[in-house]
Design a protein around this motif. Sequence first.
Motif, PDB file in Angstrom:
ATOM      1  N   LEU A 212    -100.088  26.834 -81.503  1.00 22.09           N
ATOM      2  CA  LEU A 212     -98.677  26.983 -81.884  1.00 22.09           C
ATOM      3  C   LEU A 212     -98.559  27.710 -83.229  1.00 22.09           C
ATOM      4  CD1 LEU A 212     -95.637  26.373 -81.447  1.00 22.09           C
ATOM      5  CD2 LEU A 212     -96.003  24.182 -82.564  1.00 22.09           C
ATOM      6  N   LYS A 213     -99.435  27.328 -84.171  1.00 22.34           N
ATOM      7  CA  LYS A 213     -99.377  27.981 -85.487  1.00 22.34           C
ATOM      8  C   LYS A 213     -99.600  29.479 -85.349  1.00 22.34           C
ATOM      9  CE  LYS A 213     -97.808  25.583 -87.150  1.00 22.34           C
ATOM     10  NZ  LYS A 213     -97.359  24.250 -86.963  1.00 22.34           N
TER      11      LYS A 213
ATOM     12  N   SER B  82     -94.811  24.310 -89.518  1.00 25.24           N
ATOM     13  CA  SER B  82     -95.072  22.989 -90.094  1.00 25.24           C
ATOM     14  C   SER B  82     -96.575  22.806 -90.329  1.00 25.24           C
ATOM     15  CB  SER B  82     -94.552  21.952 -89.116  1.00 25.24           C
ATOM     16  OG  SER B  82     -94.595  20.690 -89.694  1.00 25.24           O
TER      17      SER B  82
ATOM     18  N   ILE C   3     -90.477  11.243 -83.828  1.00 28.69           N
ATOM     19  CA  ILE C   3     -91.160  11.913 -84.940  1.00 28.69           C
ATOM     20  C   ILE C   3     -90.415  13.210 -85.239  1.00 28.69           C
ATOM     21  CG2 ILE C   3     -93.345  12.837 -85.791  1.00 28.69           C
ATOM     22  CD1 ILE C   3     -94.821  11.183 -83.753  1.00 28.69           C
ATOM     23  N   SER C   4     -90.090  13.404 -86.504  1.00 33.48           N
ATOM     24  CA  SER C   4     -89.388  14.636 -86.874  1.00 33.48           C
ATOM     25  C   SER C   4     -89.545  14.894 -88.365  1.00 33.48           C
ATOM     26  CB  SER C   4     -87.898  14.498 -86.537  1.00 33.48           C
ATOM     27  OG  SER C   4     -87.187  15.610 -87.011  1.00 33.48           O
ATOM     28  N   GLN C   5     -89.997  16.074 -88.695  1.00 34.67           N
ATOM     29  CA  GLN C   5     -90.079  16.452 -90.105  1.00 34.67           C
ATOM     30  C   GLN C   5     -88.689  16.451 -90.713  1.00 34.67           C
ATOM     31  OE1 GLN C   5     -89.636  18.307 -93.572  1.00 34.67           O
ATOM     32  NE2 GLN C   5     -88.969  19.591 -91.888  1.00 34.67           N
ATOM     33  N   SER C   6     -87.801  17.235 -90.090  1.00 39.04           N
ATOM     34  CA  SER C   6     -86.465  17.429 -90.677  1.00 39.04           C
ATOM     35  C   SER C   6     -85.579  16.202 -90.514  1.00 39.04           C
ATOM     36  CB  SER C   6     -85.782  18.611 -89.989  1.00 39.04           C
ATOM     37  OG  SER C   6     -85.635  18.322 -88.598  1.00 39.04           O
TER      38      SER C   6
ATOM     39  N   LYS D 128     -86.194  26.468 -89.258  1.00 42.17           N
ATOM     40  CA  LYS D 128     -86.932  25.260 -89.611  1.00 42.17           C
ATOM     41  C   LYS D 128     -86.363  24.017 -88.943  1.00 42.17           C
ATOM     42  CE  LYS D 128     -89.983  23.040 -92.086  1.00 42.17           C
ATOM     43  NZ  LYS D 128     -91.358  23.135 -91.552  1.00 42.17           N
TER      44      LYS D 128
ATOM     45  N   VAL E 145     -91.478  27.717 -92.285  1.00 42.43           N
ATOM     46  CA  VAL E 145     -90.996  27.342 -90.942  1.00 42.43           C
ATOM     47  C   VAL E 145     -92.131  26.742 -90.112  1.00 42.43           C
ATOM     48  CG1 VAL E 145     -90.162  28.340 -88.770  1.00 42.43           C
ATOM     49  CG2 VAL E 145     -88.990  28.839 -90.901  1.00 42.43           C
TER      50      VAL E 145
ATOM     51  N   CYS F 142     -90.525  17.144 -80.914  1.00 43.83           N
ATOM     52  CA  CYS F 142     -90.548  18.541 -80.462  1.00 43.83           C
ATOM     53  C   CYS F 142     -91.599  19.294 -81.275  1.00 43.83           C
ATOM     54  CB  CYS F 142     -89.199  19.221 -80.724  1.00 43.83           C
ATOM     55  SG  CYS F 142     -87.824  18.410 -79.937  1.00 43.83           S
ATOM     56  N   GLY F 143     -92.136  20.337 -80.692  1.00 48.87           N
ATOM     57  CA  GLY F 143     -93.048  21.233 -81.405  1.00 48.87           C
ATOM     58  C   GLY F 143     -94.203  20.499 -82.038  1.00 48.87           C
ATOM     59  N   THR F 144     -94.412  20.779 -83.311  1.00 50.57           N
ATOM     60  CA  THR F 144     -95.516  20.164 -84.042  1.00 50.57           C
ATOM     61  C   THR F 144     -95.400  18.639 -84.055  1.00 50.57           C
ATOM     62  OG1 THR F 144     -95.944  22.093 -85.388  1.00 50.57           O
ATOM     63  CG2 THR F 144     -96.460  19.978 -86.387  1.00 50.57           C
ATOM     64  N   SER F 145     -94.193  18.138 -84.140  1.00 49.02           N
ATOM     65  CA  SER F 145     -94.010  16.682 -84.167  1.00 49.02           C
ATOM     66  C   SER F 145     -94.450  16.071 -82.843  1.00 49.02           C
ATOM     67  CB  SER F 145     -92.546  16.328 -84.453  1.00 49.02           C
ATOM     68  OG  SER F 145     -92.213  16.768 -85.744  1.00 49.02           O
TER      69      SER F 145
ATOM     70  N   GLN G   3     -97.577  13.120 -90.718  1.00 52.21           N
ATOM     71  CA  GLN G   3     -97.134  12.348 -89.535  1.00 52.21           C
ATOM     72  C   GLN G   3     -98.321  11.632 -88.898  1.00 52.21           C
ATOM     73  OE1 GLN G   3     -95.499  15.673 -87.378  1.00 52.21           O
ATOM     74  NE2 GLN G   3     -93.425  15.374 -88.158  1.00 52.21           N
TER      75      GLN G   3
ATOM     76  N   VAL H 170     -83.996  22.562 -86.112  1.00 52.88           N
ATOM     77  CA  VAL H 170     -83.347  23.004 -84.878  1.00 52.88           C
ATOM     78  C   VAL H 170     -82.231  22.028 -84.507  1.00 52.88           C
ATOM     79  CG1 VAL H 170     -83.747  23.769 -82.501  1.00 52.88           C
ATOM     80  CG2 VAL H 170     -85.518  24.077 -84.215  1.00 52.88           C
TER      81      VAL H 170
HETATM   82  O1  M6R Z   1     -88.101  18.829 -87.798  1.00 49.19           O
HETATM   83  P1  M6R Z   1     -88.861  18.521 -86.556  1.00 49.19           P
HETATM   84  O2  M6R Z   1     -90.215  17.970 -86.828  1.00 49.19           O
HETATM   85  O3  M6R Z   1     -88.105  17.645 -85.614  1.00 49.19           O
HETATM   86  O4  M6R Z   1     -89.053  19.913 -85.843  1.00 49.19           O
HETATM   87  C1  M6R Z   1     -89.652  20.016 -84.588  1.00 49.19           C
HETATM   88  C2  M6R Z   1     -90.034  21.434 -84.285  1.00 49.19           C
HETATM   89  O5  M6R Z   1     -88.923  22.260 -84.267  1.00 49.19           O
HETATM   90  C3  M6R Z   1     -91.052  21.980 -85.288  1.00 49.19           C
HETATM   91  O6  M6R Z   1     -92.184  21.173 -85.370  1.00 49.19           O
HETATM   92  C4  M6R Z   1     -91.478  23.414 -84.905  1.00 49.19           C
HETATM   93  O7  M6R Z   1     -92.202  23.397 -83.720  1.00 49.19           O
HETATM   94  C5  M6R Z   1     -92.274  24.039 -86.047  1.00 49.19           C
HETATM   95  N1  M6R Z   1     -91.812  25.372 -86.289  1.00 49.19           N
HETATM   96  C6  M6R Z   1     -93.722  24.097 -85.772  1.00 49.19           C
HETATM   97  O8  M6R Z   1     -94.435  24.712 -86.784  1.00 49.19           O
END
Ligand code: M6R
Length: 612
Positions: free
Chosen positions: A488-489, A404, A350-353, A607, A402, A304-307, A411, A609
């Motif tokens: 997005l940023k 990324s 792929i996921s940061q969190s 941060k 928040v 999702c999002g940046t990932s 990644q 979701v």
């Molecule tokens: O933790 P995740 O990488 O799964 O999160 C995905 C998105 O919620 C996240 O990348 C979001 O789009 C960021 N706020 C982007 O900067």
Amino acid sequence: MCGIVGYIGGQSAYPIIINGLKRLEYRGYDSAGIALYNGKSTSVYKKYGKVSDLENSVAGLDTNGCLGIGHTRWATHGEPNDKNAHPHMSMHGKFVIVHNGIIENYNNLKKRLTTRGYTFKSETDSEVLADLIEYIYELSPISPDDAVQLALRKVQGAYGIVVMCTDHPDRLIAARKSSPLVIGIGDKEYFIGSDASPFVEYTDQVVYLDNDQIAVISREGLNIKSINNAVVTPEIKKVDIDFDEIEKGGFSHFMLKEIYEQPRSITDTMRGRVLSEVDKITLGGLIDVMPRLMNARRIIIVGCGTSWHAGLMGEYLFEEYARIPVEVEYASEFRYRNPIINQEDVVIAISQSGETADTLAAIQLAKKCGACVLGICNVVGSSIARETDAGVYTHAGVEIGVASTKAFTAQVSVLAMMALMIGRAKYNIKSADYHQLIRELMSIPEKIEHILKSADHIKEIAEKYKDSSNALYLGRGCYYPVALEGALKLKEISYIHAEGYPAAEMKHGPIALIDDKMPVIVIATKDKGYEKIVNNIQEVKARKGIVIAVITEGDTTIAAMADHVIEVPAVENAVGAMITVVPLQLLSYYIAIMRGCNVDQPRNLAKSVTVE
Ligand code: M6R
């Protein structure tokens, strides 16, 4: 979404919980609250706004006690205000709860409790759960732990909860389903957090609560059982968070610190994995699944999002070097269609969190269909890291802003390593080319270091366009995801409407937007599509558009056409393309700051979701 902290032990709970909530504020920040037991009674304080507003509002009030829970909220049910803030106390005052997640059948439960005389102070699903626990507890003589367990059996949805019982103020009860909870173990004291950051200075010994588990925590010990009553032996792990990582370290914002950390975070991500002396890439976490990866019929990347943007870069890299067809899917869409997945597919999440609910659900679906599921996560021990068959950690360090930034480049570094490793193992890449690609990979941190020196120049450009209402980002090939990420940023932290487009698509619609006010940011480095992107710039200029071009150092051709240029070191192939995102991160950051926005905690966002 939503941050939870709990403490039970010999220290004063209030400062531990307040400081912990401040560290978890990235998860949600529309209201905050705390419940404390002072040895005689339980007080609940809640406030609309930031944790600091809560802190101010309790000044002078009784904050004594060695047991308490706290919450920082990202609203799902009920607008952000004092009454919807957590903790929620049940109607008869027996239970106090903090909750992260969504109780999907709360309306039904609420109706049933209403017929039994319950009334509600807030509009939240969480208060309903507190009342349900109390209702069950008061029906027959059972322990509060059993009441929580029985109540959770009636609940559909996601939860991470910590519960205090005013009849038994000697324990905290924690439970989770799809929302993370970590228990920190000290000496006759226990900490609870949505992640370990609230208590890293006290202990590095943790237990990650699993789905459908309930922990009963007293000063004497920790007992875990499943929701169906099976005894669970807690597995104690060592958590590795450097205290400095969760401080701003002299930067005015976490986002800026994290942008500047990229040379280090990428180096850490590649350390021990890219062995340039012997031209080798080894990703230990993938050794066992290499045969499946090499024989994959298809790779499906979900995020999702940046990932998701990193996934698009991955598509380019895998198809170019590993020669495996790739599909990149929004996890939220993937899970709700009926995707065709089979055992020869490899799904990469792929996921940061590592906690994003949609990505987690996509993984579960892919596993059910028999695919090999891999994870690229930043948070060690996160749900996605644990649910996947194998994976690679991005060693970006804790990302708190928040928006990324360093997680994205880490990644893409992992995806580049994977693509090259598979490509080489499949003999798609010749030895000399492989050597060159590894050099390119290794040079990224230094190139980013160099780009960061242009910060003042980027700030000057930001000053000129800070009042824009719209912006368009264009890129071709592997720079298209960079354009998406740049857009997005900008929108998430400055609230300027921005769109990313493949440059050639501009003439199919977005060209109508071009005027002498809207900046068009073009990633136009000397690469495969260079001639074409020069044409696209000319198309913008012919319509009196404003062009801010990210170009290769020394490119006088585009410099002569564009209104502003930001130079970056030469990138010889897709592997290094990610460096072009760094000036876009800085541009968004400065514009947002100049507009007075809270870049670390942009409105409406969180941060992590953890709700669908
Ligand atoms: O933790 P995740 O990488 O799964 O999160 C995905 C998105 O919620 C996240 O990348 C979001 O789009 C960021 N706020 C982007 O900067």
